[in-house]
Design an enzyme around this catalytic site. Structure first.
Site, mmCIF file in Angstrom:
data_model
loop_
_atom_site.group_PDB
_atom_site.id
_atom_site.type_symbol
_atom_site.label_atom_id
_atom_site.label_comp_id
_atom_site.label_asym_id
_atom_site.label_seq_id
_atom_site.Cartn_x
_atom_site.Cartn_y
_atom_site.Cartn_z
ATOM 1 N N ASP A 131 -16.923 20.574 26.359
ATOM 2 C CA ASP A 131 -17.790 20.788 25.204
ATOM 3 C C ASP A 131 -16.982 20.402 23.970
ATOM 4 O O ASP A 131 -15.973 21.037 23.661
ATOM 5 C CB ASP A 131 -18.184 22.268 25.174
ATOM 6 C CG ASP A 131 -18.976 22.667 23.949
ATOM 7 O OD1 ASP A 131 -19.090 21.868 22.995
ATOM 8 O OD2 ASP A 131 -19.464 23.813 23.932
ATOM 9 N N ASN A 173 -27.640 11.812 13.545
ATOM 10 C CA ASN A 173 -28.778 10.942 13.255
ATOM 11 C C ASN A 173 -28.711 10.603 11.770
ATOM 12 O O ASN A 173 -27.931 11.183 11.022
ATOM 13 C CB ASN A 173 -30.111 11.578 13.678
ATOM 14 C CG ASN A 173 -30.400 12.868 12.941
ATOM 15 O OD1 ASN A 173 -30.307 12.937 11.702
ATOM 16 N ND2 ASN A 173 -30.749 13.896 13.666
ATOM 17 N N THR A 195 -25.316 7.585 24.192
ATOM 18 C CA THR A 195 -25.664 7.520 25.626
ATOM 19 C C THR A 195 -26.627 8.616 26.067
ATOM 20 O O THR A 195 -27.030 8.645 27.223
ATOM 21 C CB THR A 195 -24.404 7.578 26.512
ATOM 22 O OG1 THR A 195 -23.739 8.824 26.291
ATOM 23 C CG2 THR A 195 -23.460 6.430 26.221
ATOM 24 N N GLY A 196 -27.006 9.504 25.158
ATOM 25 C CA GLY A 196 -27.956 10.563 25.504
ATOM 26 C C GLY A 196 -29.375 10.107 25.207
ATOM 27 O O GLY A 196 -29.855 9.130 25.791
ATOM 28 N N VAL A 217 -25.418 16.492 21.085
ATOM 29 C CA VAL A 217 -24.119 16.840 20.521
ATOM 30 C C VAL A 217 -24.254 17.182 19.030
ATOM 31 O O VAL A 217 -23.571 18.066 18.519
ATOM 32 C CB VAL A 217 -23.075 15.719 20.778
ATOM 33 C CG1 VAL A 217 -23.331 14.483 19.945
ATOM 34 C CG2 VAL A 217 -21.677 16.226 20.545
ATOM 35 N N ASP A 218 -25.160 16.499 18.339
ATOM 36 C CA ASP A 218 -25.377 16.737 16.909
ATOM 37 C C ASP A 218 -25.792 18.185 16.659
ATOM 38 O O ASP A 218 -25.193 18.888 15.843
ATOM 39 C CB ASP A 218 -26.459 15.760 16.412
ATOM 40 C CG ASP A 218 -26.612 15.732 14.899
ATOM 41 O OD1 ASP A 218 -25.712 16.214 14.181
ATOM 42 O OD2 ASP A 218 -27.632 15.193 14.439
#
Length: 168
Positions: free
Chosen positions: A9, A23, A121-122, A32-33
């Site tokens: 994490d 973003n 990549t998400g 992750v953001d």
């Protein structure tokens, strides 16, 4: 420059800087953001709002920095990865810019250790193998006077395997 790969994490990584796959609004989001904003607390969001008030949104490939709030880091470098649309050349260049601009910003801050997530990549659906190649090549080619260690913090086993293979 020492390069490490771990499955962990990113909000728990003690580093001078961690990179947020942000973003363009800089106001937090999913993945992750959202995790970085939640774990870091309101200081990160407040500084992101100040950045937006100064410059507007953050464009794809660009990077900006805030304090790390409650995270075990000094800084959060926010970079906006490309949404995969099948245009490999354009998307690859933008993803490379994310890593390059984050590293340049870290260098200017005197950062010794920096942790990267697997940018785009998400939910942005960038092909993981291609994203890994771009990340590793960009980091390997970066000339630094300050950065001693780069940690690729993988969220899933698939990314971890890709990065370990690329670094062998």
């Amino acid at each position: 420059m020492n390069i490490e790969v771990i499955k962990a994490d990113i909000t728990k990584i003690p580093a001078d800087a961690i990179v947020n796959a942000a973003n363009s609004s800089l106001l937090g989001g999913g993945g992750v953001d959202g995790a970085i904003h939640r774990a870091g607390g309101k200081q990160i969001l407040e500084e992101c709002i100040q950045i937006r008030n100064r410059q507007g949104k953050c464009n794809t490939g660009e990077a900006v920095v805030t304090a790390a709030g409650n995270l075990p880091a000094k800084y959060v470098i926010h970079t906006v990865g490309p949404v995969w649309n099948g245009d490999e050349d354009k998307s690859s260049k933008l993803l490379e810019d994310c890593y390059k601009n984050s590293l340049q910003l870290a260098e200017s801050l005197g950062v010794k250790t920096i942790a990267f997530p697997n940018i785009s990549t998400g939910i942005y659906k960038f092909p993981k193998e291609l994203a890994g190649r771009i990340a590793v090549e960009t980091v390997r080619n970066f000339q630094s006077d300050n950065i001693e260690k780069v940690i690729f913090v993988c969220f899933d086993e698939e990314n971890e395997m890709i990065y370990k293979k690329l670094l062998d």
